[in-house]
Design an enzyme around this catalytic site. Structure first.
Site, PDB file in Angstrom:
ATOM      1  N   SER A 142       0.752  -1.144   0.128  1.00 11.23           N
ATOM      2  CA  SER A 142      -0.007   0.178  -0.065  1.00 11.23           C
ATOM      3  C   SER A 142       0.885   1.249  -0.028  1.00 11.23           C
ATOM      4  CB  SER A 142      -0.578  -0.059   1.364  1.00 11.23           C
ATOM      5  OG  SER A 142      -1.458   1.426   1.151  1.00 11.23           O
ATOM      6  N   TYR A 155      -1.860  -1.318  10.563  1.00 15.54           N
ATOM      7  CA  TYR A 155      -2.057  -1.296   9.119  1.00 15.54           C
ATOM      8  C   TYR A 155      -0.902  -0.653   8.397  1.00 15.54           C
ATOM      9  CZ  TYR A 155      -3.839  -1.552   4.538  1.00 15.54           C
ATOM     10  OH  TYR A 155      -4.040  -1.805   3.147  1.00 15.54           O
TER      11      TYR A 155
HETATM   12  N1  NAP Z   1      -8.520  -0.757  -1.460  1.00 13.58           N
HETATM   13  C1  NAP Z   1      -7.692  -0.012  -1.256  1.00 13.58           C
HETATM   14  O1  NAP Z   1      -7.780   1.129  -1.238  1.00 13.58           O
HETATM   15  C2  NAP Z   1      -6.291  -0.711  -0.908  1.00 13.58           C
HETATM   16  C3  NAP Z   1      -5.241   0.156  -0.874  1.00 13.58           C
HETATM   17  C4  NAP Z   1      -3.993  -0.097  -0.541  1.00 13.58           C
HETATM   18  C5  NAP Z   1      -3.686  -1.553  -0.582  1.00 13.58           C
HETATM   19  N2  NAP Z   1      -5.078  -2.334  -0.490  1.00 13.58           N
HETATM   20  C6  NAP Z   1      -4.502  -3.867  -0.413  1.00 13.58           C
HETATM   21  O2  NAP Z   1      -4.957  -4.336  -1.498  1.00 13.58           O
HETATM   22  C7  NAP Z   1      -5.072  -6.038  -0.945  1.00 13.58           C
HETATM   23  C8  NAP Z   1      -6.603  -6.429  -1.612  1.00 13.58           C
HETATM   24  O3  NAP Z   1      -7.468  -5.329  -1.198  1.00 13.58           O
HETATM   25  P1  NAP Z   1      -8.945  -5.153  -1.779  1.00 13.58           P
HETATM   26  O4  NAP Z   1      -8.943  -3.481  -1.596  1.00 13.58           O
HETATM   27  O5  NAP Z   1      -9.099  -5.704  -2.755  1.00 13.58           O
HETATM   28  O6  NAP Z   1      -9.903  -5.251  -0.392  1.00 13.58           O
HETATM   29  P2  NAP Z   1     -11.230  -6.450  -0.654  1.00 13.58           P
HETATM   30  O7  NAP Z   1     -11.852  -6.091  -1.652  1.00 13.58           O
HETATM   31  O8  NAP Z   1     -11.627  -6.348   0.848  1.00 13.58           O
HETATM   32  O9  NAP Z   1     -10.605  -7.897  -0.673  1.00 13.58           O
HETATM   33  C9  NAP Z   1      -9.705  -8.670   0.316  1.00 13.58           C
HETATM   34  C10 NAP Z   1      -9.768 -10.027  -0.245  1.00 13.58           C
HETATM   35  O10 NAP Z   1      -8.860 -10.445   0.695  1.00 13.58           O
HETATM   36  C11 NAP Z   1      -9.716 -11.895   1.279  1.00 13.58           C
HETATM   37  N3  NAP Z   1      -9.376 -12.176   2.516  1.00 13.58           N
HETATM   38  C12 NAP Z   1      -9.395 -11.015   3.773  1.00 13.58           C
HETATM   39  N4  NAP Z   1      -9.529 -11.800   4.690  1.00 13.58           N
HETATM   40  C13 NAP Z   1      -8.860 -13.040   4.421  1.00 13.58           C
HETATM   41  C14 NAP Z   1      -8.474 -14.106   5.168  1.00 13.58           C
HETATM   42  N5  NAP Z   1      -8.550 -14.040   6.721  1.00 13.58           N
HETATM   43  N6  NAP Z   1      -8.310 -15.227   4.459  1.00 13.58           N
HETATM   44  C15 NAP Z   1      -8.242 -15.255   3.257  1.00 13.58           C
HETATM   45  N7  NAP Z   1      -8.714 -14.403   2.435  1.00 13.58           N
HETATM   46  C16 NAP Z   1      -9.016 -13.136   2.943  1.00 13.58           C
HETATM   47  C17 NAP Z   1     -10.881 -11.411   1.139  1.00 13.58           C
HETATM   48  O11 NAP Z   1     -11.886 -12.596   0.756  1.00 13.58           O
HETATM   49  P3  NAP Z   1     -12.835 -13.205   1.799  1.00 13.58           P
HETATM   50  O12 NAP Z   1     -13.545 -12.298   2.439  1.00 13.58           O
HETATM   51  O13 NAP Z   1     -13.732 -14.023   0.887  1.00 13.58           O
HETATM   52  O14 NAP Z   1     -12.017 -14.190   2.413  1.00 13.58           O
HETATM   53  C18 NAP Z   1     -10.878 -10.715  -0.292  1.00 13.58           C
HETATM   54  O15 NAP Z   1     -10.945 -11.506  -1.538  1.00 13.58           O
HETATM   55  C19 NAP Z   1      -5.081  -5.864   0.194  1.00 13.58           C
HETATM   56  O16 NAP Z   1      -3.920  -6.557   0.907  1.00 13.58           O
HETATM   57  C20 NAP Z   1      -5.114  -4.419   0.937  1.00 13.58           C
HETATM   58  O17 NAP Z   1      -4.389  -4.135   2.025  1.00 13.58           O
HETATM   59  C21 NAP Z   1      -6.087  -1.964  -0.817  1.00 13.58           C
END
Ligand code: NAP
Length: 260
Positions: A142, A155
């Site tokens: 991130s 985080y």
């Molecule tokens: N969106 C943003 O603004 C942003 C910014 C910077 C970095 N990121 C990073 O990008 C990555 C993806 O995030 P996203 O934005 O796509 O979020 P998201 O839509 O909430 O997706 C998160 C994914 O991780 C899975 N997950 C969460 N907890 C889990 C667990 N305990 N075991 C297995 N799977 C798990 C969820 O699936 P299930 O719920 O089905 O398990 C989901 O598929 C993350 O590492 C996040 O920190 C996001």
């Protein structure tokens, strides 16, 4: 007719957001897929759609990555399946708020997923790739890896870990023919940030754009890809400044200002 297979990509957090778009793009590029997350229904629906659209072989694994038994299943697959050529280490969760008021169980779960699972899975994939003499490892961090983050210290620190880990891992793995990349999203329209509700729209990147940029960075062989950063040299300058500290970081005498 579908593209020739590039091997298998395993993607964690594929049921939603960034991981779901990686699945779409990688299937269309010609990878078979192994999709990992907890929500089996969403994984199955995605697998069905992508199989129909691309003809690729797509498997799903339901796993809670904070749980050792579940994580071990994914680890074993990453370590032993010689068809895996690309690992997208993407699953992550957010727990925020002032640390003094934090729910420590939530923070611990976040550390389990964002740090412990990410590290163990990267290690398993690395063992496989080293044996094969090839492979690609993508760690999703991130932009908070680079910022001081009150209200979300833990985080941000998990993401600083991912960035530091990726830099050092690259030194180990690139000489062995393995490509490593850290992706640093800023605000990205996914469920993790309530799909951007309440955030000025000019600060929120669409998830399709984020993943397409991350893959363009991978194609450019970037070690660190920051999709929202328009000035290409800024990150390189930061690393240059950090490297210039090196001569002062180790030595057998304390600096004069610390004289007793
Ligand atoms: N969106 C943003 O603004 C942003 C910014 C910077 C970095 N990121 C990073 O990008 C990555 C993806 O995030 P996203 O934005 O796509 O979020 P998201 O839509 O909430 O997706 C998160 C994914 O991780 C899975 N997950 C969460 N907890 C889990 C667990 N305990 N075991 C297995 N799977 C798990 C969820 O699936 P299930 O719920 O089905 O398990 C989901 O598929 C993350 O590492 C996040 O920190 C996001």
């Amino acid at each position: 007719m579908s593209n020739p297979s590039l091997g298998t990509a395993l993607i964690t957090g594929a049921s939603s957001g960034i991981g779901e778009v990686y699945a779409d793009r990688l299937a269309k590029r010609g990878y078979d897929l192994i999709l990992v997350a907890r929500n089996v229904d969403r994984l199955s629906a995605l697998a069905t759609r992508l199989t129909t659209e691309t003809g690729r072989k797509i498997e799903t694994i339901s796993a809670e990555l904070g749980n050792a038994a579940d994580r071990n299943k994914v680890e074993a697959r990453l370590r032993d399946d010689a068809a895996i050529t690309l690992f997208v280490n993407n699953a992550g969760i957010y727990a925020g708020g002032p640390l003094a008021e934090a729910n420590l169980d939530d923070i611990e779960t976040m550390l389990d997923v964002n740090v412990t699972a990410l590290t163990r899975l990267a290690s398993a994939a690395s063992a496989n790739f080293v044996k094969q003499g090839r492979g690609t490892l993508v760690n999703v961090a991130s932009v908070l890896a680079l910022l001081d983050t009150p209200q979300t210290a833990s985080y941000g620190a998990t993401k600083a870990y991912v960035l530091s880990f990726t830099h050092s891992l690259d030194l180990e793995l690139s000489p062995l023919g393995i490509q490593v990349q850290a992706v640093l999203p800023g605000y990205t329209r996914t469920p993790m940030i309530g799909n951007g509700a309440g955030i000025p729209p000019e600060l929120v990147m669409e998830v399709d754009d984020l993943v397409d940029a991350a893959l363009a960075g991978l194609d450019r062989k970037e070690l660190v890809t920051i999709p929202s950063q328009h000035n290409e040299g800024d990150y390189a300058r930061l690393i240059e400044a950090r490297t210039s500290l090196l001569t002062g970081l180790v030595g057998n005498r304390p600096a004069p200002r610390y004289a007793a």
